[in-house]
Scaffold this active site. Structure first.
Site, PDB file in Angstrom:
ATOM      1  N   HIS A   1       2.242   4.406   7.461  1.00 10.73           N
ATOM      2  CA  HIS A   1       1.858   4.367   6.063  1.00 10.73           C
ATOM      3  C   HIS A   1       2.857   3.172   5.303  1.00 10.73           C
ATOM      4  O   HIS A   1       2.325   2.282   4.819  1.00 10.73           O
ATOM      5  CB  HIS A   1       2.043   5.868   5.273  1.00 10.73           C
ATOM      6  CG  HIS A   1       1.526   5.807   4.095  1.00 10.73           C
ATOM      7  ND1 HIS A   1       0.463   6.184   3.425  1.00 10.73           N
ATOM      8  CD2 HIS A   1       2.369   5.467   2.989  1.00 10.73           C
ATOM      9  CE1 HIS A   1       0.461   5.901   2.151  1.00 10.73           C
ATOM     10  NE2 HIS A   1       1.525   5.657   1.700  1.00 10.73           N
ATOM     11  N   GLU A   2       4.105   3.575   5.528  1.00 11.18           N
ATOM     12  CA  GLU A   2       5.025   2.568   4.737  1.00 11.18           C
ATOM     13  C   GLU A   2       4.789   1.212   5.581  1.00 11.18           C
ATOM     14  O   GLU A   2       5.251   0.144   4.877  1.00 11.18           O
ATOM     15  CB  GLU A   2       6.405   3.392   4.820  1.00 11.18           C
ATOM     16  CG  GLU A   2       6.702   4.628   4.105  1.00 11.18           C
ATOM     17  CD  GLU A   2       6.062   4.658   2.691  1.00 11.18           C
ATOM     18  OE1 GLU A   2       5.981   3.212   1.880  1.00 11.18           O
ATOM     19  OE2 GLU A   2       5.850   5.732   2.230  1.00 11.18           O
TER      20      GLU A   2
ATOM     21  N   HIS B   1       2.500  -0.637   3.702  1.00 12.34           N
ATOM     22  CA  HIS B   1       2.905  -1.111   2.402  1.00 12.34           C
ATOM     23  C   HIS B   1       3.705  -2.553   2.769  1.00 12.34           C
ATOM     24  O   HIS B   1       3.632  -3.590   2.141  1.00 12.34           O
ATOM     25  CB  HIS B   1       3.876  -0.101   1.874  1.00 12.34           C
ATOM     26  CG  HIS B   1       2.824   0.773   1.008  1.00 12.34           C
ATOM     27  ND1 HIS B   1       2.032   0.528   0.092  1.00 12.34           N
ATOM     28  CD2 HIS B   1       3.075   2.275   1.135  1.00 12.34           C
ATOM     29  CE1 HIS B   1       1.614   1.777  -0.418  1.00 12.34           C
ATOM     30  NE2 HIS B   1       2.148   2.725   0.306  1.00 12.34           N
TER      31      HIS B   1
ATOM     32  N   GLU C   1      -2.149   0.659  -1.699  1.00 12.57           N
ATOM     33  CA  GLU C   1      -2.533   1.777  -1.112  1.00 12.57           C
ATOM     34  C   GLU C   1      -3.621   1.723  -0.049  1.00 12.57           C
ATOM     35  O   GLU C   1      -3.670   2.364   1.101  1.00 12.57           O
ATOM     36  CB  GLU C   1      -2.979   2.853  -1.954  1.00 12.57           C
ATOM     37  CG  GLU C   1      -1.615   3.715  -2.802  1.00 12.57           C
ATOM     38  CD  GLU C   1      -0.351   4.232  -1.915  1.00 12.57           C
ATOM     39  OE1 GLU C   1      -0.610   4.590  -1.121  1.00 12.57           O
ATOM     40  OE2 GLU C   1       0.520   3.975  -2.501  1.00 12.57           O
TER      41      GLU C   1
END
Length: 498
Positions: free
Chosen positions: A263-264, A267, A293
């Protein structure tokens, strides 16, 4: 001065402001990773001072005059003109907020963060209640400074996705909710998949090494970034070649760290892909947090929870944890990591129930900003909504209303972008699949490069050139269409739950 000289002056001013902002960001990153507890008060002062300086520089009348003069020029390039337009919008917005308010907000959220961390460790919302109340009151004042039409929450959401309103989000959620419930009802009547193997003992240091390898495999450049441990995973950047991600590790939950990293990492790939030659200027910044996101959710879910990804990476996983996974097949692993089951923690939720976690926070924030509930009411309201939407009983504050860091940062207006990001992600991934019929085979062979290449070209390199809806239109041929997510989820979970 001619246009070129004026633009060079503008660029110099903006980059100096960026230098101050990113210096503050370094201190904030350190605050959440390595700062010793006793350093908090001075750190709050340092961050507040830098925030105030940056605000004063950006609201200086001379900058406003320069922007107005440049906007009147007809010999700027398209990108130069767009930078000026966006900077003038930002300048006008910032002029509405007094410098002393900026300092007060900065000092308050620094205290609030440490009160939240303390309250979370001691499982006691009352230890956070007073500082959170101060943050909420400041956010109400901020909405009044900025001005708004309709709901005061609109002013705060606009900070995270320009043009986003309560009316827009309510319509999307009201349409999405029954379709999600239909899927959840269908799954509820099927035999549940097994995910118990994810909750054996997984050594912290070995998990850490796995996370580094997974980040590398999706394209994260460790020459232009690093990973550290924090209480709540986050991504920050100081330019496109210095991007920091954090994760957390639970030795009894392999999924916590694994999908936090992906997830990160999503980003971070966005930040590393922004145009470096636009440093300090709007076209060197991300489009919106909804689009941000979309990048994290795309890599976390469309890729990282996809069968093709693990057809290549499952053997890697087994080399790290041979004993825990010795009797687990690739198919069983894939089904287990996509188990649908109502839960307490947003960041660990499956792709369907996740949206209800977001909706609950969105409704609470609206109510707090409009004043229909008070800060002291949050735990009871939270617990009631979790029982209503997800049918789960919240046992304590730590696993309830203290689980997210956002309110301690003053990030009111953020949460809706998580669901919007998932919707955008499904639509973007569908567009990539349309253009690349061999995509699943490539991912199964360990080649994620064409996904990143497409995102670089269609999302990352655009900076803030377009608003979210326009960027989506340019990239996929349509504005946001939630049906892409429903189609993606229906296909995926029909396969998993037969």
């Amino acid at each position: 001065m001619n246009s070129a000289e004026l633009y060079a002056e503008y660029k110099t001013k903006m980059q100096k402001i960026a230098d101050v902002k990113y210096a503050s960001a370094v201190l904030q990153w350190d605050q959440e990773t390595y700062l010793p507890p006793k350093g908090n008060d001075f750190r709050g002062r340092q961050v507040a001072t830098l925030s105030e300086i940056a605000h004063e520089q950006f609201t200086d009348e001379k900058l406003g005059d320069l922007l107005t003069e440049l906007l009147s020029k007809n010999d700027l390039s398209g990108s130069e003109k767009r930078n000026i337009e966006l900077s003038l919008e930002d300048y006008t917005r910032n002029k509405k907020i007094p410098a002393d308010f900026v300092r007060t907000m900065s000092e308050t959220v620094t205290r609030s963060y440490h009160d939240w961390a303390n309250a979370r460790s001691k499982n006691s919302f009352p230890l956070f209640e007073n500082s959170l109340h101060q943050v909420i009151e400041l956010k109400k004042r901020e909405a009044d400074y900025l001005g708004y039409e309709g709901h005061p929450y609109n002013a705060l959401m606009n900070d995270y996705d320009k043009g986003l309103t309560v009316a827009i989000v309510d319509n999307i959620f009201n349409d999405l909710k029954p379709q999600l419930l239909t899927l959840l009802d269908a799954i509820k009547n099927k035999p549940q998949v097994d995910s118990s193997f994810l909750h054996l003992h997984y050594d912290k240091d070995t998990q850490w090494k796995l996370g580094i390898e997974l980040l590398t495999r999706i394209g994260f450049d460790f020459e232009a970034g690093r990973q550290d441990i924090s209480l709540h995973p986050f991504t920050t950047n100081f330019n496109n070649v210095d991007v920091r991600v954090t994760t957390r590790v639970d030795e009894n939950d392999l999924g916590n760290m694994t999908w936090s990293c992906l997830h990160e990492g999503g980003h971070a790939l966005y930040e590393q892909g922004l145009p470096g030659d636009q440093y300090g200027l709007p076209l060197g910044e991300y489009c919106s947090l909804s689009i941000h996101e979309s990048q994290s959710r795309l890599w976390e879910n469309c890729v990282g929870r996809g069968l093709a990804f693990w057809q290549h990476n499952f053997n890697l996983l087994k080399t790290f944890f041979p004993n825990q996974l010795k009797d687990i097949s690739e198919e069983k692993f894939y089904k287990g990591i996509n188990k649908v089951q109502p839960s307490l923690i947003r960041t660990e939720a499956d792709e369907l129930t996740y949206h209800f976690h977001v909706m609950i926070r969105y409704e609470i924030e609206k109510a707090l900003i409009e004043g229909s509930i008070m800060t002291k009411d949050i735990p009871a309201y939270w617990n009631e909504q979790y029982k209503k939407y997800l049918g789960v009983i919240v046992p304590n504050d730590q696993n309830g209303c203290l689980q997210d860091i956002h309110w301690s940062h003053g990030s009111f207006g953020y949460f809706a972008t998580y669901s919007l990001g998932s919707l955008y992600a499904a639509q973007l991934y569908a567009a990539i699949e349309r253009e690349n019929k061999s995509l699943e085979k490539e991912v199964a062979a360990g080649n994620n490069g064409n996904i990143l290449k497409w995102l670089r070209k269609n999302i990352h390199e655009k900076g803030r050139l377009f608003l979210s809806e326009k960027l989506c239109l340019e990239a996929t041929g349509e504005t946001l269409n939630p049906n892409y997510f429903i189609d993606y989820a229906t296909k995926k979970y029909t396969d998993i739950y037969s």
